[in-house]
Design a protein around this motif. Structure first.
Motif, short mmCIF file in Angstrom:
data_model
loop_
_atom_site.label_atom_id
_atom_site.label_comp_id
_atom_site.label_asym_id
_atom_site.label_seq_id
_atom_site.Cartn_x
_atom_site.Cartn_y
_atom_site.Cartn_z
N THR A 308 -4.15 2.73 -12.44
CA THR A 308 -3.27 2.20 -13.49
C THR A 308 -1.84 2.05 -12.96
OG1 THR A 308 -4.62 3.35 -15.09
CG2 THR A 308 -2.48 2.57 -15.85
N LEU A 309 -1.38 3.07 -12.23
CA LEU A 309 -0.02 2.98 -11.67
C LEU A 309 0.10 1.75 -10.78
CD1 LEU A 309 0.92 6.65 -10.63
CD2 LEU A 309 1.54 5.38 -12.69
N PHE A 310 -0.91 1.56 -9.93
CA PHE A 310 -0.84 0.44 -9.00
C PHE A 310 -0.79 -0.90 -9.73
CE2 PHE A 310 -2.64 -2.94 -6.50
CZ PHE A 310 -1.81 -2.89 -5.39
N PHE A 311 -1.71 -1.10 -10.65
CA PHE A 311 -1.74 -2.42 -11.31
C PHE A 311 -0.54 -2.61 -12.24
CE2 PHE A 311 -6.06 -2.47 -9.68
CZ PHE A 311 -6.07 -3.75 -9.15
N PHE A 312 -0.04 -1.51 -12.78
CA PHE A 312 1.14 -1.65 -13.62
C PHE A 312 2.36 -2.04 -12.78
CE2 PHE A 312 4.73 0.19 -16.11
CZ PHE A 312 4.66 -0.73 -17.15
N LEU A 313 2.48 -1.46 -11.59
CA LEU A 313 3.64 -1.83 -10.76
C LEU A 313 3.49 -3.27 -10.27
CD1 LEU A 313 3.92 -1.93 -7.35
CD2 LEU A 313 3.03 0.35 -7.61
N LEU A 314 2.25 -3.67 -10.03
CA LEU A 314 2.03 -5.07 -9.63
C LEU A 314 2.38 -6.01 -10.77
CD1 LEU A 314 0.97 -6.86 -7.36
CD2 LEU A 314 -1.35 -6.50 -8.19
#
Ligand code: PFF
Length: 458
Positions: A308-314
């Motif tokens: 979730t963190l990764f896709f949210f930062l993307l």
């Protein structure tokens, strides 16, 4: 028309907004797999040279033109070269914005969908199964309504930010999202590097493998330097037009370039350390993000949180870039046609979303528009903008400064807000000539290949 023009609220606000435009899907999605497939650090080295020589001069060039004229591209060229054809260079920029945002908005939608899947724990059954992850991804993007639904949400958020204006929309959100992007990437990179074998990812990214670097890899690096720095379509002219004369433009340009490159490398470290630690295929290429990572994250403790963190930062990175593209279009109608920001943004946000729907549908979701040079409409829009529109725009901006506006005038504006500088007139002239020649050469190679099948490099 420009008497009530908005201005950035602070120096740092401008730098974060401009680097927000630069840092996007290009850094977190494109750069890592390009470096991974083209010689690791050898590619990164070439990329750095391109950014420092060609990228830096065009970023400064665009900032200077924007600040001098206090206008977006069409008006800016018209003001500096009245009654000439140069305003068409501005129209090329507005056209590029339509082309890029149409497919960029589709990818923005995919990212939102993947953030949602990750939050709801949907990656769990893809664990260690890239094939299943690949099937899920391919089925999703080839669908009809699913990708359109998410694209519309992404574009609506974009429109919402732009309606709130330069300070209350772009600057405010860039100041929140840029630091968050860096923090989340640092956390993900540390997580990846502290996994067993995570360090191998570092070697993959940073060990130079010159034998894997081909001439087309060098071209790729140069082409990518335009896309990643949002150059050649007047985004930085538009952002520069909201500046006052106190800002040091060289300094700001160096910050934008530094942040853009730093974040691209950090993304590479975060992704490859995790991929190596879990034994996935690092040479997957474009599928790395939507196929490999969803099969890798669930294998980590707390996997859905990392995902979730990764896709949210993307998502945040894509959004700060997408708004800068929409701003080019909005600013044109506000500056040149006297429209209200609300009307321009709503209308053209809508039009671009509709073009984007056709990009999305060309991937298998219904209307079969696949005959553009043998590519889907989606790939064609990407190809047209990254290979032609941005480099041609960038080259003509350099030519405009050298041949029409004049380096003396350019230097006068650049020096405002600077105490002293090592940038002499001679150095600036040489840099712009190098940029023009190198980019002109690249465009020539592409055109010869496409029109006559003559392949000068291999
Ligand atoms: N620089 C953005 C990225 O790397 O994803 C893409 C982009 C934004 C290109 C804005 C052009 C532009 F005007």
């Amino acid at each position: 028309m420009s008497n009530q023009r908005e201005q950035w609220g602070s120096k740092i606000g401008f730098i974060l907004a401009a680097s927000g435009s630069a840092v996007g899907i290009g850094n977190i999605w494109k750069f890592p797999h390009m470096a991974g497939q083209n010689g690791g650090a050898a590619f990164t080295l070439v990329y750095l040279v391109c950014i420092l020589i060609v990228g830096l001069s065009i970023v400064i060039g665009e900032f200077v033109i924007g600040r001098r004229t206090q206008l977006s591209p069409v008006g800016a060229f018209e003001k500096l070269a009245p009654k000439t054809g140069w305003k068409w260079l501005g129209f090329l920029g507005v056209g590029s914005a339509f082309v890029i945002l149409s497919f960029y908005g589709v990818v923005g939608g995919w990212i939102l969908k993947y953030t949602y899947i990750s939050i709801t724990g949907g990656f769990a059954n893809l664990s260690n199964n890239p094939e299943a992850a690949g099937n899920v991804f391919n089925a999703f993007i080839a669908g009809t309504w699913g990708p359109i639904f998410w694209q519309v949400i992404f574009m609506a958020i974009c429109v919402w930010v732009i309606i709130h204006g330069v300070r209350g929309g772009i600057e405010k959100w860039s100041k929140i999202m840029m630091p968050l992007i860096v923090i989340l990437l640092v956390v993900l990179a540390i997580r990846g590097l502290t996994l067993p074998n995570g360090m191998e990812g570092l070697a993959f990214m940073f060990k130079p493998k010159f034998e894997d670097l081909t001439a087309s890899g060098v071209l790729l690096a140069l082409g990518h330097s335009f896309f990643t720095l949002s150059l050649g379509m007047g985004t930085m002219i538009t952002y520069g037009s909201y500046l006052n004369r106190k800002q040091n433009l060289l300094n700001s340009a160096l910050w934008v370039i530094f942040l853009d490159t730093f974040i691209a490398m950090l993304a590479g470290v975060a992704i490859f350390s995790t991929v190596f630690a879990l034994g996935a295929d690092p040479a997957e290429g474009p599928g790395l993000i939507f196929v490999i990572l969803p099969s890798v994250f669930p294998q980590l403790a707390g996997g859905s949180i990392w995902g979730t963190l990764f896709f949210f930062l993307l998502f945040m990175a894509a959004l700060t870039s997408a708004i800068s593209i929409l701003e080019v279009v909005t600013a044109y109608f506000v500056d040149q046609k006297g429209w209200s920001r609300l009307k321009a943004t709503l209308l053209f946000g809508f039009v671009i979303t509709i073009v984007g729907v056709f990009c999305s549908l060309s991937l298998g979701g219904g209307i079969n528009i696949t005959s553009f040079l043998g590519m889907s409409f989606f790939d064609f829009m990407d190809y047209l903008s990254s290979k032609y529109m941005l480099p041609i725009g960038g080259m003509f901006i350099a030519i405009f400064i050298l041949k029409k506006w004049g380096v003396n005038q350019f230097m006068d504006e650049l020096k405002q807000g600077m105490d002293k500088s090592f940038l002499s007139k001679q150095l600036i002239t040489v840099l712009f000539w190098i940029a023009t020649t190198v980019v002109g050469f690249i465009i020539l190679i592409e055109v010869l290949d496409v029109l006559f099948g003559i392949n000068l490099i291999q």
